[in-house]
Design an enzyme around this catalytic site. Structure first.
Site, PDB file in Angstrom:
ATOM      1  N   TRP A  73      -4.104 -26.065  -4.117  1.00  0.00           N
ATOM      2  CA  TRP A  73      -3.370 -25.075  -3.326  1.00  0.00           C
ATOM      3  C   TRP A  73      -2.540 -25.755  -2.238  1.00  0.00           C
ATOM      4  O   TRP A  73      -3.040 -26.584  -1.480  1.00  0.00           O
ATOM      5  CB  TRP A  73      -4.341 -24.092  -2.654  1.00  0.00           C
ATOM      6  CG  TRP A  73      -5.052 -23.169  -3.606  1.00  0.00           C
ATOM      7  CD1 TRP A  73      -5.073 -23.248  -4.965  1.00  0.00           C
ATOM      8  CD2 TRP A  73      -5.860 -22.033  -3.256  1.00  0.00           C
ATOM      9  NE1 TRP A  73      -5.838 -22.234  -5.497  1.00  0.00           N
ATOM     10  CE2 TRP A  73      -6.339 -21.475  -4.464  1.00  0.00           C
ATOM     11  CE3 TRP A  73      -6.231 -21.428  -2.041  1.00  0.00           C
ATOM     12  CZ2 TRP A  73      -7.163 -20.343  -4.497  1.00  0.00           C
ATOM     13  CZ3 TRP A  73      -7.045 -20.312  -2.073  1.00  0.00           C
ATOM     14  CH2 TRP A  73      -7.506 -19.761  -3.292  1.00  0.00           C
ATOM     15  N   THR A  82      -0.100   1.127   6.017  1.00  0.00           N
ATOM     16  CA  THR A  82       0.300  -0.268   5.864  1.00  0.00           C
ATOM     17  C   THR A  82       1.644  -0.299   5.175  1.00  0.00           C
ATOM     18  O   THR A  82       1.919   0.491   4.275  1.00  0.00           O
ATOM     19  CB  THR A  82      -0.689  -1.043   4.986  1.00  0.00           C
ATOM     20  OG1 THR A  82      -0.793  -0.363   3.740  1.00  0.00           O
ATOM     21  CG2 THR A  82      -2.045  -1.117   5.636  1.00  0.00           C
ATOM     22  N   GLU A 122      -5.448  -2.791   8.910  1.00  0.00           N
ATOM     23  CA  GLU A 122      -6.791  -2.388   8.502  1.00  0.00           C
ATOM     24  C   GLU A 122      -7.850  -2.819   9.503  1.00  0.00           C
ATOM     25  O   GLU A 122      -9.034  -2.536   9.340  1.00  0.00           O
ATOM     26  CB  GLU A 122      -7.113  -3.004   7.122  1.00  0.00           C
ATOM     27  CG  GLU A 122      -6.306  -2.424   5.962  1.00  0.00           C
ATOM     28  CD  GLU A 122      -4.952  -3.108   5.750  1.00  0.00           C
ATOM     29  OE1 GLU A 122      -4.488  -3.814   6.669  1.00  0.00           O
ATOM     30  OE2 GLU A 122      -4.366  -2.934   4.664  1.00  0.00           O
ATOM     31  N   LYS A 150       0.480 -22.918  -6.089  1.00  0.00           N
ATOM     32  CA  LYS A 150      -0.563 -23.571  -6.884  1.00  0.00           C
ATOM     33  C   LYS A 150       0.053 -24.680  -7.730  1.00  0.00           C
ATOM     34  O   LYS A 150       0.660 -24.437  -8.760  1.00  0.00           O
ATOM     35  CB  LYS A 150      -1.306 -22.537  -7.731  1.00  0.00           C
ATOM     36  CG  LYS A 150      -2.073 -21.556  -6.834  1.00  0.00           C
ATOM     37  CD  LYS A 150      -2.988 -20.594  -7.567  1.00  0.00           C
ATOM     38  CE  LYS A 150      -3.739 -19.745  -6.523  1.00  0.00           C
ATOM     39  NZ  LYS A 150      -4.500 -18.639  -7.081  1.00  0.00           N
TER      40      LYS A 150
END
Lengths: 550, 550
Positions: A452, A194, A339, A447
């Site tokens: 959010w 990754t 992944e 935030k």
């Protein structure tokens, strides 16, 4: 699978392991005359068939054997999308060794770190990466030899690289008689690191089983929808999660395969589309920007291009609409991760939606979509409690499935699963019909006063403005709200727009309190090795930015 | 899979068994509001959603548990295509027991033989099979209880059947909280007996793994091509090789499902097609004869029907052309066997063929097609030597793959494989592009002077004649040539044709010496329990037939 109890009555079906070699055997037998066309690093066009590819892959498997490569050994590649890279895909994994595809856009030190971590034994590379390999070779402790993917006459007269071999010489010496070995399907097949923006890169170690199940699933009508009538051009690189599995799914389905090599500019891609009759392509949004701009500037049309899968990062709705309405190209939004091999979701309509208005359809198609069978999703709060699928509640997105990692290679990062689920690091909502929409990376979410705000929504609106080329939205410090959104914008060449125009552009498109507090204009945005905008770099740049509202 | 060597480096992917229960969990989560519509044995239309189906399947799983059904136990069904049968598919296999679907068209003694051989513990049956079950019950030694698939008010006031239960009562008492168990994917999931024309029926015992791999493969674009936009009506019965896997592939893809119940006449099927917007169907040729005749007689069109897969026996080219050219319905020819779960091949064009003439395409599409990825084919002579793929050489067809049996249930018939390949009992040619065409059953092929004549080709030509409804071609004794072809024909109602007309109809369509030596007209042809023409019965009838050429 041995940890699961057996029934007193087992099925009486043939026991055959799921192995990558079965793909190329199948392609040779049933699609032997279908072409693989490659624009080479050398600049010319190369073409041969799946039968030719099988023959040369078997020669390479024999060559690997001669070089002493054994089951489980890692063999690395540093290469663009092309036929020799494809041969390495099948010869390395098919013979039981592990194909380690390295991203050549990484810094040489990162490349060396990864090669050492993987303990690669050989490195196969495209000739244009000779300078990179010369820089990297002294740092790589485990590599016993370097193989340049070219003919003898392209080999350098002299080089500092120890044990440099010529690919064509290497395989010319070898027989094309080779019996692909049968082994446990959970054996490692390939390795992809990754491009982590923090910490060292970590490897996802795929198995033959995970790759084969992913291949079946990814070819399904609601995923990549690959058939024997397709001509597939993977723009997504083979060093980026195995080009989303396309080198496997084309052999499964018998589609013609077209490789762009390193020429990923709009003009080159367009020419290849037209010359080879490409029907299907796949890549990240940034690549399509360049293609669409070439096509629009030259008043061109696509003659055969019908469908594209866009993933890697969210596709701006404006791009999706341009493809669909101006060029008649269906865009399937997909989402996944290294992944996850990588496919997790794809966004297509169900029979319930076909009679909806174009706008209603579009708003569904902008989501990342439903889980491809095999994968399961859930969203949880910070304490791990599952959250409702109401299309409104934001949560951390978790996944599981037979092509999702259970741990990184060498257990790097330790236990990564949360009660058997892999935490994606994405924040998402899921609606009543199971459509998932990424609203942010966990670390990118803004935030504001305990609520959010999704940075991606704000960016999508910005890039829908005719004068905006790219946009990134980050949270910056605010004394009252903790964080408030700051929009960073790159204007299209020759176009102009003011801060006030841009902020007014948000009116009615989003809750008032989500509107960014300020706009700054930049010449460019920092991009990572896979073409994604690097938000952490932008956050660094504007760390001390003082909002006018502060 | 444990017999295969492990690599020193195993993949690090999640270990998840491939289980049938994962399909219904997936359908509930991602296609929960998609409908399952059933024309019931009771005559009315029933509709509910995949979420409802999951809920009731969990209730049934709890009920099976209460009845003492354990992993590996066999639970039989004698039922048409409908939602309660679907619930049994998932509850029985999902809970680890084995679903044994019995063909109700079999003779009661055969049903009893099969139920005893399988050692079924319970039998679930549709209410219209009450008389059959009353006849069979005393013969079944292992069945502890019989469950009638109906409401309480449909239950008979009195019956000779011991321990007769009502399905709706049975599940009403049970909770819909049920955790599907995890177990080894090679555990048996379902059992289907072949309707062998000779010897006792033999069981194909499928595993969860074989069923799941078959489900992925069968939904692929070049196989059944099932998507979330489809409305699927399986005409092929759920007691016939699991309705070719459609009850599984619809849950994998989110297609709407429509069940015809016992009403398989052209009018009933057509009405359901139109009412429910069916896009895709699958069945044997005999069913489509009745549908096409209803549609043609009433000057109807299909509004939504786009695609059908025809298998079970070869689709007459005339039927394929009618579907394609008169009704715009794509016909995909498929081939398989009970021993193959059942799909082996499907016939679709590749990108090489899309520019061919309609006639050239048609002649490809008449073949049985290429192997679906997972399956491999070969043709061999009587000594087992592989024969060339030249489109001309006849050979015995052998198959292998993870959804092909390695042996029958209880090893009935002993070792059936030939060096790891399953002998299909079919004779076929395979062309240079890997397209397979069945030319005959091994036992139906006509051996004339040492050469093989394919009976199917001769039948296809006959049914292309406008006056011919059905045709069968068999070899009968000839003193010089050993065997010569005799054509047995059923005329269309109200139509006439002479022997000479029919024989002249072969001119130029086939090698002269293949032309049948004689024609006889019959009122009907004997059909087996799955709708196939029983050639062995016809051969018996004409065993002593004297050819005019003899």
């Amino acid at each position: 699978m041995s940890q699961y109890p057996k029934s007193p009555l087992m099925g009486r079906m043939m026991s055959q392991p799921l192995l990558i070699s079965s793909l190329i055997k199948h392609a040779d037998r049933y699609y032997g005359n279908i072409e693989v066309v490659s624009r080479r690093v050398e600049g010319d066009i190369h073409r041969y068939t799946y039968s030719d590819c099988h023959k040369r892959s078997k020669q390479l498997a024999n060559a690997l054997n001669k070089l002493g490569v054994k089951m489980g050994d890692r063999v690395a590649t540093l290469a663009w999308n092309g036929y020799r890279h494809l041969e390495a895909y099948y010869a390395v994994s098919g013979s039981g060794a592990v194909l380690h595809t390295i991203n050549p856009r990484l810094h040489p030190e990162q490349i060396a770190y990864i090669a050492n971590h993987a303990e690669d034994l050989y490195l196969f590379f495209d000739l244009n990466f000779l300078p990179v390999v010369e820089a990297v070779a002294p740092l790589c402790k485990t590599i016993k030899g370097f193989v340049m993917l070219c003919d003898r006459d392209r080999m350098p007269a002299e080089t500092k690289i120890p044990n440099l071999m010529c690919y064509e010489d290497l395989i010319a010496d070898c027989s094309d008689e080779y019996e692909w070995p049968l082994f446990d399907e959970n054996s490692a097949s390939s390795l992809c690191y990754t491009s982590g923006t923090t910490g060292n890169p970590k490897g996802a170690l795929y198995s033959h089983r995970s790759t084969m199940l992913h291949s079946y699933a990814s070819a399904l009508p609601d995923a990549l929808n690959v058939s024997a009538r397709d001509v597939v051009l993977p723009v997504v690189p083979m060093f980026h999660v195995n080009a989303w599995g396309l080198p496997y799914s084309v052999m499964l389905t018998g589609a013609k395969l077209v490789f762009p090599g390193p020429a990923l500019d709009g003009k080159s891609i367009y020419e290849l589309f037209e010359q080879e009759g490409v029907t299907f392509s796949a890549g990240v949004p940034t690549v399509w920007l360049s293609l669409l701009s070439h096509v629009s500037q030259n008043n061109l049309k696509f003659s055969t291009f019908k469908r594209t899968v866009i993933g890697g990062s969210a596709c701006p709705p404006a791009m999706m609409k341009t493809f669909r309405h101006e060029y008649g190209v269906d865009v399937v939004h997909a989402w996944g991760m290294t992944e996850m091999s990588p496919l997790g979701t794809s966004c297509t309509l169900t029979g319930k939606h076909v009679h909806l208005s174009e706008d209603a359809k579009q708003s569904i198609l902008e989501k990342q979509g439903r889980a491809i069978f095999g994968v399961d999703l859930k969203i949880v709060d910070d304490d791990g409690h599952e959250l409702p699928w109401d299309g409104k509640t934001y949560g951390n997105l978790l996944v599981r499935g037979p092509w999702v990692i259970e741990a990184y290679f060498k257990n790097e990062g330790g236990d990564v699963l949360e009660h058997g689920w892999f935490p994606t690091g994405d924040v998402a909502v899921i609606d009543e019909e199971g459509y998932m929409q990424i609203t942010d990376r966990s670390k990118d979410v803004i935030k504001s006063g305990g609520e959010w705000i999704g940075s991606i929504d704000l960016e999508n609106i910005a890039v829908a403005h005719p004068a905006v080329l790219q946009a990134a939205c980050i949270g910056v410090f605010h004394p009252k709200w903790d964080e408030r959104p700051l929009l960073v914008v790159v204007k299209k060449p020759g176009m102009d727009v003011t801060k006030d125009d841009l902020l007014k552009f948000y009116d009615g498109k989003i809750a008032k309190w989500w509107t960014p507090d300020d706009v700054v204009f930049a010449d460019s945005l920092p991009l990572g090795a896979t073409g994604k905008i690097l938000k952490n770099k932008i956050r660094e740049t504007y760390r001390d930015y003082k909002l006018p509202t502060a």
